[in-house]
Design an enzyme around this catalytic site. Sequence first.
Site, mmCIF file in Angstrom:
data_model
loop_
_atom_site.group_PDB
_atom_site.id
_atom_site.type_symbol
_atom_site.label_atom_id
_atom_site.label_comp_id
_atom_site.label_asym_id
_atom_site.label_seq_id
_atom_site.Cartn_x
_atom_site.Cartn_y
_atom_site.Cartn_z
ATOM 1 N N GLU A 1 31.998 61.929 20.340
ATOM 2 C CA GLU A 1 31.993 62.788 21.521
ATOM 3 C C GLU A 1 30.590 62.889 22.116
ATOM 4 O OE1 GLU A 1 33.772 66.553 20.644
ATOM 5 O OE2 GLU A 1 35.788 65.698 20.448
ATOM 6 N N ASP B 1 38.537 35.992 49.678
ATOM 7 C CA ASP B 1 39.894 36.289 50.127
ATOM 8 C C ASP B 1 39.809 37.276 51.284
ATOM 9 O OD1 ASP B 1 39.558 38.914 48.960
ATOM 10 O OD2 ASP B 1 40.110 38.050 47.032
ATOM 11 N N LYS C 1 43.427 30.206 49.757
ATOM 12 C CA LYS C 1 43.759 29.848 48.377
ATOM 13 C C LYS C 1 45.241 29.508 48.281
ATOM 14 C CE LYS C 1 43.863 33.096 45.218
ATOM 15 N NZ LYS C 1 43.394 34.110 44.237
ATOM 16 N N ASP D 1 31.145 38.665 46.875
ATOM 17 C CA ASP D 1 32.287 39.463 46.438
ATOM 18 C C ASP D 1 31.765 40.793 45.910
ATOM 19 O OD1 ASP D 1 34.937 40.034 46.043
ATOM 20 O OD2 ASP D 1 35.315 38.413 44.626
ATOM 21 N N SER E 1 33.293 39.254 37.302
ATOM 22 C CA SER E 1 33.697 39.643 35.956
ATOM 23 C C SER E 1 33.668 38.416 35.043
ATOM 24 C CB SER E 1 35.080 40.289 35.982
ATOM 25 O OG SER E 1 35.454 40.737 34.701
ATOM 26 N N THR E 2 34.753 37.682 34.960
ATOM 27 C CA THR E 2 34.747 36.453 34.160
ATOM 28 C C THR E 2 34.089 35.297 34.911
ATOM 29 O OG1 THR E 2 36.901 35.708 34.981
ATOM 30 C CG2 THR E 2 36.884 37.148 33.032
#
Length: 307
Positions: free
Chosen positions: A48, A178, A201, A229, A233-234
């Site tokens: 905690e 995108d 895409k 972007d 992440s990956t």
Amino acid sequence: MIRGTVMIIGGRDLIVSLPGAEELGSRISNLLRCEHVTPYTKVFPDGESYLRLKGDFEGKEVTLLSTMYPEQNRRLIELVFASKTLVARGASKVRGVVTYLAYARQDKEFLPGEVVSARIVIDMLKYAGIGELYVVDVHKPEILNGFGGPSRNILMVETFASFLRSRGVDNPLIVAPDLGASHRAEALAKEIGGECVIIRKFRDRVTGEIRHELPEGFHIDGRTAVVIDDIISTGGTMASIVSFLKRSGARRVYALASHGVFVGKAVERLISGGADEVAVLDTLSRRVEGVTYLDISHELSKHLNSC
């Protein structure tokens, strides 16, 4: 680095930097010439969190600075604890400034029973007493509509443009991965003076293979392309676009993002895909080798002065 005149916050204001945001908070407080407070924190043996906010907050407007990665769960609860405590100790206003908002990518229920985490986190911040909320490049800006008070999604286009100019980039092709990322790419293209394009895409229904296309009429032979972007992440999506642009004739390709999470071998994936440089904002406390980190303190300070 962004330069220019930075106004001074009123004498009643101060900045409280939560764990992970201390260095950024120190730079911002120096620019704005205001008091900077860091809470005492520790973690109990059972996991905690403990926080103690020292100082006089009665009647003061407090800017509460937070980043929620890594250790998203702990950083979120620390933000809630700190805001509730500041309100209880008499702060006249708590302005939440979150450089990375965790759980923001789940903004709708795709499958029955899924938790809409983005909406719940916004509700938690309202409950905590945050009166104004400012977030650096949140995944879906629309989630801020549920906050109910003043809020702002901050795109650090001046910082990105300054970086590109330092690299001698002129009239680049700014690429959005995108449609959902188009607002970011358009803002950067306007700031630096370049064309903006949204990558198309397509997924093969038989093999599952993904291929990319530029809209008809866009030519990239010999040009510099900048893919931007909100999050890396990956690195899979960004790397595939970088590779496509290089195969299409781009002379140089920069991979930019507001938040560099870099899971696993993301950076290696981007470099092997053909990225000439990977650069992200310093919105997270974590640093990864092979990445250029861009200081947001000057541009963020200017936004705070306009609040």
